[in-house]
Design a protein around this motif. Structure first.
Motif, PDB file in Angstrom:
ATOM      1  N   GLY A 260      -8.753 -18.653  -1.732  1.00  0.00           N
ATOM      2  CA  GLY A 260      -9.941 -18.718  -2.242  1.00  0.00           C
ATOM      3  C   GLY A 260     -10.798 -17.687  -1.383  1.00  0.00           C
ATOM      4  N   GLN A 261     -10.178 -16.766  -0.991  1.00  0.00           N
ATOM      5  CA  GLN A 261     -11.120 -15.831   0.120  1.00  0.00           C
ATOM      6  C   GLN A 261     -11.388 -14.368  -0.605  1.00  0.00           C
ATOM      7  N   CYS A 262     -10.992 -14.454  -1.819  1.00  0.00           N
ATOM      8  CA  CYS A 262     -11.550 -13.015  -2.488  1.00  0.00           C
ATOM      9  C   CYS A 262     -12.234 -13.324  -3.733  1.00  0.00           C
ATOM     10  N   THR A 263     -13.571 -13.169  -3.791  1.00  0.00           N
ATOM     11  CA  THR A 263     -14.318 -13.448  -4.854  1.00  0.00           C
ATOM     12  C   THR A 263     -15.122 -12.226  -5.466  1.00  0.00           C
ATOM     13  N   GLY A 264     -14.742 -11.018  -4.995  1.00  0.00           N
ATOM     14  CA  GLY A 264     -15.156  -9.724  -5.667  1.00  0.00           C
ATOM     15  C   GLY A 264     -14.159  -8.825  -6.501  1.00  0.00           C
ATOM     16  N   ALA A 265     -14.303  -7.569  -6.073  1.00  0.00           N
ATOM     17  CA  ALA A 265     -13.285  -6.518  -6.568  1.00  0.00           C
ATOM     18  C   ALA A 265     -11.748  -7.041  -6.732  1.00  0.00           C
ATOM     19  N   LEU A 266     -11.348  -7.910  -5.569  1.00  0.00           N
ATOM     20  CA  LEU A 266      -9.911  -8.076  -5.675  1.00  0.00           C
ATOM     21  C   LEU A 266      -9.414  -9.378  -6.066  1.00  0.00           C
ATOM     22  N   GLN A 267     -10.795 -10.288  -6.749  1.00  0.00           N
ATOM     23  CA  GLN A 267     -10.404 -11.617  -7.127  1.00  0.00           C
ATOM     24  C   GLN A 267      -9.538 -11.618  -8.390  1.00  0.00           C
ATOM     25  N   ASP A 268      -8.617 -12.677  -8.262  1.00  0.00           N
ATOM     26  CA  ASP A 268      -7.299 -12.581  -9.169  1.00  0.00           C
ATOM     27  C   ASP A 268      -6.630 -11.279  -9.425  1.00  0.00           C
ATOM     28  N   LYS A 269      -6.739 -10.473  -8.551  1.00  0.00           N
ATOM     29  CA  LYS A 269      -5.853  -9.149  -8.574  1.00  0.00           C
ATOM     30  C   LYS A 269      -4.687  -9.139  -7.673  1.00  0.00           C
ATOM     31  N   SER A 270      -3.580  -8.358  -8.023  1.00  0.00           N
ATOM     32  CA  SER A 270      -2.557  -7.982  -7.353  1.00  0.00           C
ATOM     33  C   SER A 270      -2.816  -6.645  -6.563  1.00  0.00           C
ATOM     34  N   LEU A 271      -1.953  -6.415  -5.698  1.00  0.00           N
ATOM     35  CA  LEU A 271      -2.170  -4.977  -5.026  1.00  0.00           C
ATOM     36  C   LEU A 271      -1.791  -3.877  -5.726  1.00  0.00           C
ATOM     37  N   ASP A 272      -0.940  -4.021  -6.848  1.00  0.00           N
ATOM     38  CA  ASP A 272      -0.639  -3.130  -7.714  1.00  0.00           C
ATOM     39  C   ASP A 272      -2.100  -2.819  -8.524  1.00  0.00           C
ATOM     40  N   ASP A 273      -2.661  -3.783  -9.052  1.00  0.00           N
ATOM     41  CA  ASP A 273      -3.968  -3.428  -9.679  1.00  0.00           C
ATOM     42  C   ASP A 273      -4.997  -2.884  -9.140  1.00  0.00           C
ATOM     43  N   VAL A 274      -5.045  -2.837  -7.997  1.00  0.00           N
ATOM     44  CA  VAL A 274      -6.112  -2.266  -7.242  1.00  0.00           C
ATOM     45  C   VAL A 274      -5.643  -1.175  -6.036  1.00  0.00           C
ATOM     46  N   ALA A 275      -4.569  -0.692  -6.242  1.00  0.00           N
ATOM     47  CA  ALA A 275      -3.895   0.188  -5.471  1.00  0.00           C
ATOM     48  C   ALA A 275      -4.910   1.456  -5.307  1.00  0.00           C
ATOM     49  N   ASP A 276      -5.269   2.008  -6.292  1.00  0.00           N
ATOM     50  CA  ASP A 276      -6.316   3.191  -6.215  1.00  0.00           C
ATOM     51  C   ASP A 276      -7.604   2.873  -5.819  1.00  0.00           C
ATOM     52  N   LEU A 277      -7.768   1.652  -5.554  1.00  0.00           N
ATOM     53  CA  LEU A 277      -9.127   1.207  -5.053  1.00  0.00           C
ATOM     54  C   LEU A 277      -8.803   1.093  -3.516  1.00  0.00           C
ATOM     55  N   VAL A 278      -7.805   0.637  -3.105  1.00  0.00           N
ATOM     56  CA  VAL A 278      -7.351   0.138  -1.769  1.00  0.00           C
ATOM     57  C   VAL A 278      -7.187   1.643  -1.061  1.00  0.00           C
ATOM     58  N   PHE A 279      -6.014   2.350  -1.484  1.00  0.00           N
ATOM     59  CA  PHE A 279      -5.288   3.174  -0.760  1.00  0.00           C
ATOM     60  C   PHE A 279      -5.438   4.635  -0.972  1.00  0.00           C
ATOM     61  N   ASP A 280      -5.266   5.474   0.223  1.00  0.00           N
ATOM     62  CA  ASP A 280      -5.501   6.891   0.119  1.00  0.00           C
ATOM     63  C   ASP A 280      -4.426   7.525   1.214  1.00  0.00           C
ATOM     64  N   PHE A 281      -3.105   7.745   0.439  1.00  0.00           N
ATOM     65  CA  PHE A 281      -1.955   8.034   1.329  1.00  0.00           C
ATOM     66  C   PHE A 281      -1.646   9.668   1.411  1.00  0.00           C
ATOM     67  N   GLN A 282      -2.689  10.334   1.071  1.00  0.00           N
ATOM     68  CA  GLN A 282      -2.538  11.656   1.025  1.00  0.00           C
ATOM     69  C   GLN A 282      -1.976  12.446   2.301  1.00  0.00           C
ATOM     70  N   PHE A 283      -2.576  11.656   3.615  1.00  0.00           N
ATOM     71  CA  PHE A 283      -2.184  12.358   4.846  1.00  0.00           C
ATOM     72  C   PHE A 283      -1.033  11.885   5.461  1.00  0.00           C
ATOM     73  N   VAL A 284      -0.116  10.896   4.759  1.00  0.00           N
ATOM     74  CA  VAL A 284       1.177  10.353   5.487  1.00  0.00           C
ATOM     75  C   VAL A 284       2.348  10.527   4.544  1.00  0.00           C
ATOM     76  N   GLU A 285       3.632  10.236   5.227  1.00  0.00           N
ATOM     77  CA  GLU A 285       4.958  10.252   4.446  1.00  0.00           C
ATOM     78  C   GLU A 285       4.907   8.785   4.093  1.00  0.00           C
ATOM     79  N   ILE A 286       5.311   9.115   2.493  1.00  0.00           N
ATOM     80  CA  ILE A 286       5.579   7.921   1.799  1.00  0.00           C
ATOM     81  C   ILE A 286       7.282   8.057   1.330  1.00  0.00           C
ATOM     82  N   GLU A 287       7.917   6.721   1.709  1.00  0.00           N
ATOM     83  CA  GLU A 287       9.113   6.585   1.154  1.00  0.00           C
ATOM     84  C   GLU A 287       9.418   6.687  -0.314  1.00  0.00           C
ATOM     85  N   GLN A 288      10.447   7.222  -0.824  1.00  0.00           N
ATOM     86  CA  GLN A 288      10.523   7.325  -2.111  1.00  0.00           C
ATOM     87  C   GLN A 288      11.038   5.788  -2.740  1.00  0.00           C
ATOM     88  N   GLN A 289      10.488   5.671  -4.033  1.00  0.00           N
ATOM     89  CA  GLN A 289      10.795   4.344  -4.361  1.00  0.00           C
ATOM     90  C   GLN A 289      11.834   4.430  -5.185  1.00  0.00           C
TER      91      GLN A 289
END
Length: 289
Positions: A260-289
């Motif tokens: 019950g600790q998310c009451t705003g932009a992340l409420q009832d959202k998975s990380l996939d749902d908000v990945a663009d809002l949360v992350f910016d990985f342009q400066f680091v290495e990303i392991e290929q999926q």
């Protein structure tokens, strides 16, 4: 560059909102909480995984999960567990693991055993853990390295378990703790400076992992504790975004929502749902999926 020492992740999120901070190394769930409240923050890289432990007072002879569980069940009142910040990874991870184990949690100091099994107490900083133990205000505490190791080295308590050892086996291993994050406006305005900072952190992390003894000695000198205390801390340092890191990071919004600790932009959202809002990985290495 001006370096500021800040007590905890919740204060970091507040300083970002006030535009008094540009970049940070801080708790991942604290950054999620700030984003949930509408603060424009970007998480740009991992930096630390694991390195979280539970300690107990010296007069409490409990080691290992099964013994801790037995202690909680035998107690006639809620067992008091301290934490250093309300949005810290140790607190969120511990609460999620206890919830998974079927134990009831509360923050109400007047709660009885009928109400809860564990009372969580905000100690407002890692510096208050040893005084709280010495005064017997708490029975246990969850904290990031090297605080548990320092508590043990000062004979003020002992490590009960590493949180990665909590059941179910393997679920809490390689769990994100601290990340590199920045105020979105600053990141967009000064990408070269942000890249230089993250490159420095990448080089530093790689060097520390390759030179554990020397890095322990340098850190110990900075903190004023014996080098063996730092060497005992069980953590991984890396800025690489791996599949395992992302999988475990996804548990944080899930846990925050379940508690019950998310009451705003992340409420009832998975990380996939908000990945663009949360992350910016342009400066680091990303392991290929």
């Amino acid at each position: 560059m001006v370096l500021n020492s800040i007590k905890g992740g919740s204060e970091v999120a507040t300083l970002f909102a006030q535009k008094h901070l540009d970049l940070t190394v801080s708790s991942f769930p604290a950054m999620l909480s700030g984003i949930d409240r509408g603060t424009a923050i970007k998480v740009m890289a991992p930096v630390q995984a694991d390195g979280i432990a539970m300690v107990s007072r010296s007069d409490i002879d409990v080691v290992g999960w099964e013994n801790f569980l037995a202690y909680v069940k035998a107690s006639e009142k809620p067992v008091i567990v301290g934490y250093h910040s309300p949005t810290s990874a140790p607190k969120i991870l511990f609460e999620a693991a206890m919830d998974s184990a079927g134990l009831r949690l509360t923050g109400d100091a007047y709660a009885t055993k009928k109400d809860a099994d564990i009372l969580m107490m905000d100690l407002r900083g890692t510096a208050n853990i040893i005084p709280a133990m010495a005064a017997k205000q708490i029975e246990f505490a969850v904290a990031p390295a090297p605080t548990p190791e320092i508590v043990e080295s000062k004979s003020q308590g002992h490590i009960v378990l590493q949180l990665r050892e909590l059941p179910p086996v393997g679920r809490w291993q390689n769990f994100p703790c601290c990340v590199i994050a920045g105020r979105t406006e600053f990141v967009e305005a000064h990408p070269e400076a942000v890249k230089a900072f993250i490159d420095m952190m990448t080089t530093s992390s790689e060097w520390c992992m390759a030179n554990p003894q020397l890095s322990s000695e340098i850190t110990a000198d900075w903190l004023g504790v014996p080098a063996e205390v730092i060497a005992a801390a069980k953590m991984t340092l890396s800025t690489k975004v791996t599949k395992d890191w992302l999988k475990n990071a996804a548990l944080y919004p899930e846990m925050l929502n379940r508690l019950g600790q998310c009451t705003g932009a992340l409420q009832d959202k998975s990380l996939d749902d908000v990945a663009d809002l949360v992350f910016d990985f342009q400066f680091v290495e990303i392991e290929q999926q």
